[in-house]
Motif scaffolding. Structure first.
Motif, mmCIF file in Angstrom:
data_model
loop_
_atom_site.group_PDB
_atom_site.id
_atom_site.type_symbol
_atom_site.label_atom_id
_atom_site.label_comp_id
_atom_site.label_asym_id
_atom_site.label_seq_id
_atom_site.Cartn_x
_atom_site.Cartn_y
_atom_site.Cartn_z
ATOM 1 N N SER A 145 0.936 -1.226 -0.016
ATOM 2 C CA SER A 145 -0.009 0.001 0.031
ATOM 3 C C SER A 145 0.722 1.273 -0.050
ATOM 4 C CB SER A 145 -0.977 -0.005 1.171
ATOM 5 O OG SER A 145 -0.110 0.102 2.413
ATOM 6 N N ALA A 146 2.166 1.209 0.394
ATOM 7 C CA ALA A 146 2.900 2.479 0.414
ATOM 8 C C ALA A 146 3.431 2.935 -1.045
ATOM 9 C CB ALA A 146 4.173 1.948 1.170
ATOM 10 N N ASP A 204 0.163 4.416 -2.388
ATOM 11 C CA ASP A 204 0.146 5.661 -1.875
ATOM 12 C C ASP A 204 1.023 6.670 -2.647
ATOM 13 O OD1 ASP A 204 -1.901 4.713 -0.100
ATOM 14 O OD2 ASP A 204 -0.667 4.593 1.521
ATOM 15 N N ALA A 205 2.091 6.186 -2.731
ATOM 16 C CA ALA A 205 3.207 7.170 -3.499
ATOM 17 C C ALA A 205 2.892 7.310 -4.983
ATOM 18 C CB ALA A 205 4.836 6.510 -3.288
ATOM 19 N N SER A 244 -0.117 7.510 -6.026
ATOM 20 C CA SER A 244 -1.263 8.304 -6.208
ATOM 21 C C SER A 244 -0.827 9.735 -5.754
ATOM 22 C CB SER A 244 -2.444 7.598 -5.212
ATOM 23 O OG SER A 244 -2.120 7.754 -4.073
ATOM 24 N N VAL A 245 0.051 9.870 -4.921
ATOM 25 C CA VAL A 245 0.494 11.201 -4.631
ATOM 26 C C VAL A 245 1.379 11.789 -5.689
ATOM 27 C CG1 VAL A 245 1.847 12.722 -3.131
ATOM 28 C CG2 VAL A 245 0.368 10.793 -1.982
ATOM 29 N N GLU A 288 -8.015 13.331 2.972
ATOM 30 C CA GLU A 288 -7.155 12.442 3.306
ATOM 31 C C GLU A 288 -7.860 10.989 2.935
ATOM 32 O OE1 GLU A 288 -6.076 12.035 7.590
ATOM 33 O OE2 GLU A 288 -5.168 14.013 7.455
ATOM 34 N N ASP A 289 -7.079 10.042 2.528
ATOM 35 C CA ASP A 289 -7.916 8.612 2.227
ATOM 36 C C ASP A 289 -7.984 7.858 3.456
ATOM 37 O OD1 ASP A 289 -5.027 7.985 2.280
ATOM 38 O OD2 ASP A 289 -5.143 7.083 0.264
ATOM 39 N N HIS A 328 -5.848 5.629 4.418
ATOM 40 C CA HIS A 328 -4.398 5.447 5.080
ATOM 41 C C HIS A 328 -3.768 6.667 5.415
ATOM 42 C CE1 HIS A 328 -4.317 1.650 3.258
ATOM 43 N NE2 HIS A 328 -4.724 2.013 1.941
ATOM 44 N N VAL A 344 -3.361 9.457 3.790
ATOM 45 C CA VAL A 344 -2.388 10.210 2.825
ATOM 46 C C VAL A 344 -3.356 11.545 1.979
ATOM 47 C CG1 VAL A 344 -1.078 9.922 0.511
ATOM 48 C CG2 VAL A 344 -1.317 7.876 2.302
ATOM 49 N N GLN A 345 -2.468 12.527 1.945
ATOM 50 C CA GLN A 345 -3.400 13.675 1.355
ATOM 51 C C GLN A 345 -2.530 13.923 0.014
ATOM 52 O OE1 GLN A 345 -2.846 16.611 4.455
ATOM 53 N NE2 GLN A 345 -5.030 16.755 4.514
ATOM 54 N N ARG A 346 -3.515 14.160 -1.029
ATOM 55 C CA ARG A 346 -3.096 14.554 -2.336
ATOM 56 C C ARG A 346 -3.050 15.854 -2.709
ATOM 57 N NH1 ARG A 346 -5.089 9.798 -1.708
ATOM 58 N NH2 ARG A 346 -4.481 7.914 -2.695
#
Length: 130
Positions: free
Chosen positions: A2-3, A6-7, A9-10, A49-50, A52, A54-56
């Motif tokens: 997932s990391a 996440d990276a 998608s950011v 934030e999703d 996880h 994580v903010q985009r």
């Protein structure tokens, strides 16, 4: 894993934001000589934030520059008033070129991060297959 997603998608949100910025910069450049045109700007904001945390990157509302438009003296121009002046464009070509370069470099940096994350993910998958 997932990391990695996440990276990706950011960085993808960063790519999209810079692409949108380049669209508005190109519109500004195209309208450099359009009388009465006001420069468009696009602010970047933190997205939601999703699951996880994580903010985009999110693109805010397009705003128009509210500065005073230059008054141009040309009595022969069809938009000129009785005094011979008309309002020019609010676009400064030097500023737009600088913004375009900054957006291009930011886009390239996000693309490089995307590629590196993808390569790291592929290398991990190769290690797990052994």
């Amino acid at each position: 894993m997932s990391a990695f997603s996440d990276a990706l998608s950011v960085t993808a949100s960063g790519l999209e934001a810079q692409a949108r910025r380049l669209v508005h910069v190109s519109e500004n450049i195209a309208n450099t000589d359009t009388p009465g045109y006001r420069r468009k700007t696009v602010p970047f904001e933190l997205g939601r934030e999703d699951a996880h945390g994580v903010q985009r990157v999110a693109v805010g509302r397009v705003t128009l520059d509210r500065g005073a438009l230059p008054r141009i003296f040309d009595p022969a121009h069809p938009l000129a008033g009785e005094d011979g002046y008309y309002e020019g464009s609010g676009v400064d070509l030097i500023v737009e070129i600088a913004d375009a370069r900054e957006a291009q470099r930011s886009y390239e940096a996000n693309l490089k991060m995307f590629e590196q994350t993808r390569d790291m993910s592929q290398a991990l998958m190769d290690l797990l297959r052994r």
